[in-house]
Design a protein around this motif. Structure first.
Motif, short mmCIF file in Angstrom:
data_model
loop_
_atom_site.label_atom_id
_atom_site.label_comp_id
_atom_site.label_asym_id
_atom_site.label_seq_id
_atom_site.Cartn_x
_atom_site.Cartn_y
_atom_site.Cartn_z
N GLN A 1 6.27 -3.52 -2.55
CA GLN A 1 6.84 -3.70 -1.21
C GLN A 1 7.80 -2.58 -0.92
O GLN A 1 8.66 -2.27 -1.74
CB GLN A 1 7.56 -5.05 -1.12
CG GLN A 1 7.91 -5.48 0.30
CD GLN A 1 6.68 -5.89 1.10
OE1 GLN A 1 5.78 -6.51 0.56
NE2 GLN A 1 6.65 -5.55 2.37
N VAL A 2 7.66 -1.93 0.25
CA VAL A 2 8.57 -0.84 0.62
C VAL A 2 9.35 -1.23 1.87
O VAL A 2 8.95 -2.11 2.63
CB VAL A 2 7.79 0.48 0.85
CG1 VAL A 2 7.26 1.02 -0.47
CG2 VAL A 2 6.65 0.28 1.82
N PRO A 3 10.52 -0.57 2.09
CA PRO A 3 11.43 -0.99 3.17
C PRO A 3 10.86 -0.95 4.57
O PRO A 3 11.37 -1.64 5.46
CB PRO A 3 12.60 0.00 3.02
CG PRO A 3 12.57 0.45 1.62
CD PRO A 3 11.11 0.48 1.26
N ASN A 4 9.82 -0.16 4.81
CA ASN A 4 9.30 -0.09 6.18
C ASN A 4 8.47 -1.31 6.56
O ASN A 4 7.94 -1.38 7.67
CB ASN A 4 8.50 1.20 6.39
CG ASN A 4 7.22 1.26 5.55
OD1 ASN A 4 6.69 0.24 5.14
ND2 ASN A 4 6.75 2.47 5.29
N GLY A 5 8.37 -2.27 5.63
CA GLY A 5 7.64 -3.50 5.93
C GLY A 5 6.21 -3.50 5.44
O GLY A 5 5.52 -4.52 5.50
N ASP A 6 5.74 -2.36 4.94
CA ASP A 6 4.38 -2.27 4.42
C ASP A 6 4.32 -2.70 2.96
O ASP A 6 5.32 -2.69 2.24
CB ASP A 6 3.85 -0.84 4.52
CG ASP A 6 3.59 -0.41 5.95
OD1 ASP A 6 3.63 -1.28 6.84
OD2 ASP A 6 3.36 0.79 6.17
N THR A 7 3.13 -3.08 2.53
CA THR A 7 2.85 -3.32 1.13
C THR A 7 1.92 -2.22 0.63
O THR A 7 0.88 -1.97 1.23
CB THR A 7 2.18 -4.69 0.92
OG1 THR A 7 3.06 -5.72 1.37
CG2 THR A 7 1.88 -4.92 -0.56
N LEU A 8 2.32 -1.56 -0.46
CA LEU A 8 1.47 -0.54 -1.05
C LEU A 8 0.62 -1.18 -2.14
O LEU A 8 1.12 -1.97 -2.95
CB LEU A 8 2.31 0.58 -1.67
CG LEU A 8 3.28 1.31 -0.74
CD1 LEU A 8 4.00 2.41 -1.51
CD2 LEU A 8 2.57 1.88 0.47
N ILE A 9 -0.65 -0.87 -2.13
CA ILE A 9 -1.56 -1.33 -3.17
C ILE A 9 -2.10 -0.11 -3.90
O ILE A 9 -2.70 0.78 -3.28
CB ILE A 9 -2.71 -2.16 -2.58
CG1 ILE A 9 -2.17 -3.43 -1.94
CG2 ILE A 9 -3.73 -2.52 -3.68
CD1 ILE A 9 -3.22 -4.29 -1.27
N LEU A 10 -1.86 -0.05 -5.20
CA LEU A 10 -2.37 1.04 -6.03
C LEU A 10 -3.48 0.47 -6.89
O LEU A 10 -3.25 -0.43 -7.70
CB LEU A 10 -1.24 1.63 -6.89
CG LEU A 10 -1.51 2.98 -7.56
CD1 LEU A 10 -0.19 3.61 -8.03
CD2 LEU A 10 -2.48 2.89 -8.73
N SER A 11 -4.69 0.98 -6.71
CA SER A 11 -5.86 0.46 -7.41
C SER A 11 -6.60 1.60 -8.10
O SER A 11 -6.81 2.66 -7.51
CB SER A 11 -6.79 -0.26 -6.43
OG SER A 11 -7.92 -0.78 -7.10
N LEU A 12 -6.99 1.38 -9.34
CA LEU A 12 -7.75 2.34 -10.12
C LEU A 12 -9.12 1.74 -10.40
O LEU A 12 -9.24 0.68 -11.03
CB LEU A 12 -7.01 2.65 -11.43
CG LEU A 12 -5.56 3.13 -11.26
CD1 LEU A 12 -4.85 3.20 -12.61
CD2 LEU A 12 -5.50 4.48 -10.55
N GLU A 13 -10.17 2.41 -9.92
CA GLU A 13 -11.53 1.88 -9.97
C GLU A 13 -12.30 2.42 -11.17
O GLU A 13 -12.38 3.63 -11.37
CB GLU A 13 -12.28 2.22 -8.67
CG GLU A 13 -11.62 1.70 -7.41
CD GLU A 13 -11.64 0.18 -7.33
OE1 GLU A 13 -12.56 -0.43 -7.93
OE2 GLU A 13 -10.75 -0.38 -6.66
#
Length: 365
Positions: free
Chosen positions: A122-134
Motif C-alpha cells: 500500500q502506498v500513500p497515494n491510495g494505490d495498491t502495488l502488486i509485484l508478481s513474478l511469473e
C-alpha cells in the motif's frame, strides 16, 4: 558486495529513477526462477499503470486486451493475504483448482505460465502495488527458499515504493506552487478526476471548478465538464485514445468571475511511472474581461487553426454568420463548418457561451 546487497542498492536507486524498476524486476525474477516480473498499480481492484520486464510484454498485452485484470481471481486472493511477505500461488491453489480457474486454464497455461509468487504494497497515494513474478508451468511451484529470499527483500521494496510515492507527490506540490507564483490557478488530478493537490488560486475559483463527492473535481459549466470527462476517459483507456487526452476547455463568464480557459496537461510519464498518481495538471488561464484577446492568443488558448480563431473572434464580437462570411470573403457553409470545429474543440454548443469565454468588450485590431 554479494548479490543480495547489489539488488538492495538497485531497489533504492529505483525510487529516484523509476526506469530502473524493470531491471529490479529482472533480478527478482532470477531469484524466483521466473520468466519475468511486473509491478502494477491498482485501485478499487482495477489495474491502471504497470512496469514490466520485456519477457512478459506479450502476456501483459493479451491479459489487458482480453480484460483479465478485472477477473483476476489470483490477484483478488493475494489482496486478502498478509502484506508483509511474498506468497506462492501453489500454496493456495491446488492443481485441480487451477484447472477449474479460467485465469490458469485459458490464459496462463496456454501461454506457458503456471506458477507465480507475489506480494502487495500500500502506498500513500491510495494505490495498491502488486509485484508478481511469473514462472513457467514446466518448472513447477516457486521453491520455499526462493519465496523466503524474496520476503527478506520485501521491506526494502516497500520503503523504496514509499519514497518514490512521496517524491512524486512533492513534485506535484512544487509544480502547483510554481504555477501559483506566476498567477495561474492550478491543480493535479488523477485519472478518475480526483483532486490530489492544488494551489490557493485554484481554491479561489469555485465559480468555475468545484470539489464534489469523492474529492472529485467538477466544472460548473455542464458543457465544459462533459469535455473534461471525455478527456479523463481517454487517458484511462490509453493507447491511441491518448491523442484526445490533452485539451483546452472554454469556461464562460459566471456571476462570480470572468471567463477562463482550462488547460488539461497530461503528466509526463503517467503511463510509465506507477508512482505518479497525477494524470493531469489543470491550469486555468483567466481571460481579461475588458479586452478581446488577439487572434494568436485565441488560437493558442483554444487549440484552433488561424481561420477558426478569426471566425471565433468575429462571432464573439456579435457578428452573425452572414456578416462573418462577408468579412472574410467565404461562404456561409464554410463559416458553419469552422463553427462546428470550434464547438468541437472548445466543448461548447452555443455561440453565446463561446462569446462569453472569449470575453468580448471591444475589438483590438
Amino acid at each position: 558486495m554479494n548479490t543480495s546487497d547489489s539488488i538492495i542498492d538497485r531497489i533504492y536507486e529505483a525510487a529516484l529513477v523509476p526506469e530502473m524498476w524493470s531491471s529490479v524486476l529482472e533480478s527478482l525474477s532470477v531469484l524466483a526462477g521466473a520468466t519475468g516480473g511486473l509491478l502494477l498499480s491498482a485501485r478499487d481492484h482495477k489495474a491502471n499503470r504497470t512496469i514490466l520486464t520485456d519477457s512478459l510484454r506479450e502476456f501483459y498485452d493479451r491479459a489487458t486486451s482480453e480484460g483479465w485484470w478485472a477477473r483476476n481471481s489470483r490477484g483478488k486472493l493475494l489482496l486478502t493475504l498478509p502484506a508483509n511477505e511474498f506468497h506462492s500461488d501453489a500454496d493456495h491453489f491446488s492443481p485441480e483448482q487451477m484447472a477449474r480457474e479460467p485465469l490458469y486454464r485459458d490464459l496462463l497455461w496456454p501461454m506457458g505460465f503456471g506458477y507465480a509468487t507475489a506480494t502487495h504494497i500500500q502506498v500513500p497515494n491510495g494505490d495498491t502495488l502488486i509485484l508478481s513474478l511469473e514462472r513457467p508451468l514446466e518448472r513447477g511451484p516457486v521453491e520455499r527458499q526462493a519465496v523466503e529470499s524474496l520476503t527478506a527483500l520485501r521491506p526494502h521494496i516497500a520503503r523504496s515504493a514509499l519514497l518514490a510515492s512521496r517524491l512524486a507527490f512533492e513534485r506535484i506540490q512544487s509544480a502547483n506552487e510554481a504555477f501559483g507564483l506566476t498567477g495561474l490557478p492550478s491543480a493535479a488530478i488523477d485519472a478518475q478526476g480526483q483532486l490530489i493537490d492544488c494551489n490557493n488560486l485554484f481554491e479561489g475559483r469555485r465559480d468555475q471548478a468545484l470539489i464534489g463527492a469523492g474529492n472529485k473535481v467538477r466544472l460548473v459549466n455542464d458543457d465544459a465538464n462533459r469535455v473534461l470527462e471525455q478527456c479523463l476517459a481517454a487517458i484511462r483507456a490509453g493507447g491511441p485514445t491518448l491523442r484526445f487526452a490533452s485539451r483546452s476547455i472554454a469556461l464562460p463568464r459566471t456571476e462570480g468571475g470572468d471567463a477562463a480557459v482550462l488547460h488539461l496537461v497530461p503528466v509526463r510519464g503517467y503511463a510509465r511511472d506507477i508512482f505518479t498518481a497525477a494524470a493531469y495538471f489543470i491550469i486555468l488561464t483567466p481571460l481579461d474581461g475588458d479586452r478581446l484577446a488577439p487572434i494568436e492568443l485565441i488560437q493558442g488558448l483554444f487549440d484552433l487553426t488561424t481561420m477558426e480563431a478569426r471566425v471565433a473572434r468575429a462571432l464573439a464580437t456579435g457578428k452573425d454568420i452572414d456578416n462573418t462570411a462577408q468579412s472574410f470573403g467565404i461562404s456561409r457553409e464554410t463559416v458553419r463548418a469552422h463553427l462546428k470545429n470550434i464547438f468541437s474543440k472548445t466543448g461548447f454548443s452555443r455561440q453565446t457561451d463561446l462569446a462569453a469565454a472569449i470575453s468580448l468588450v471591444r475589438t483590438i485590431e
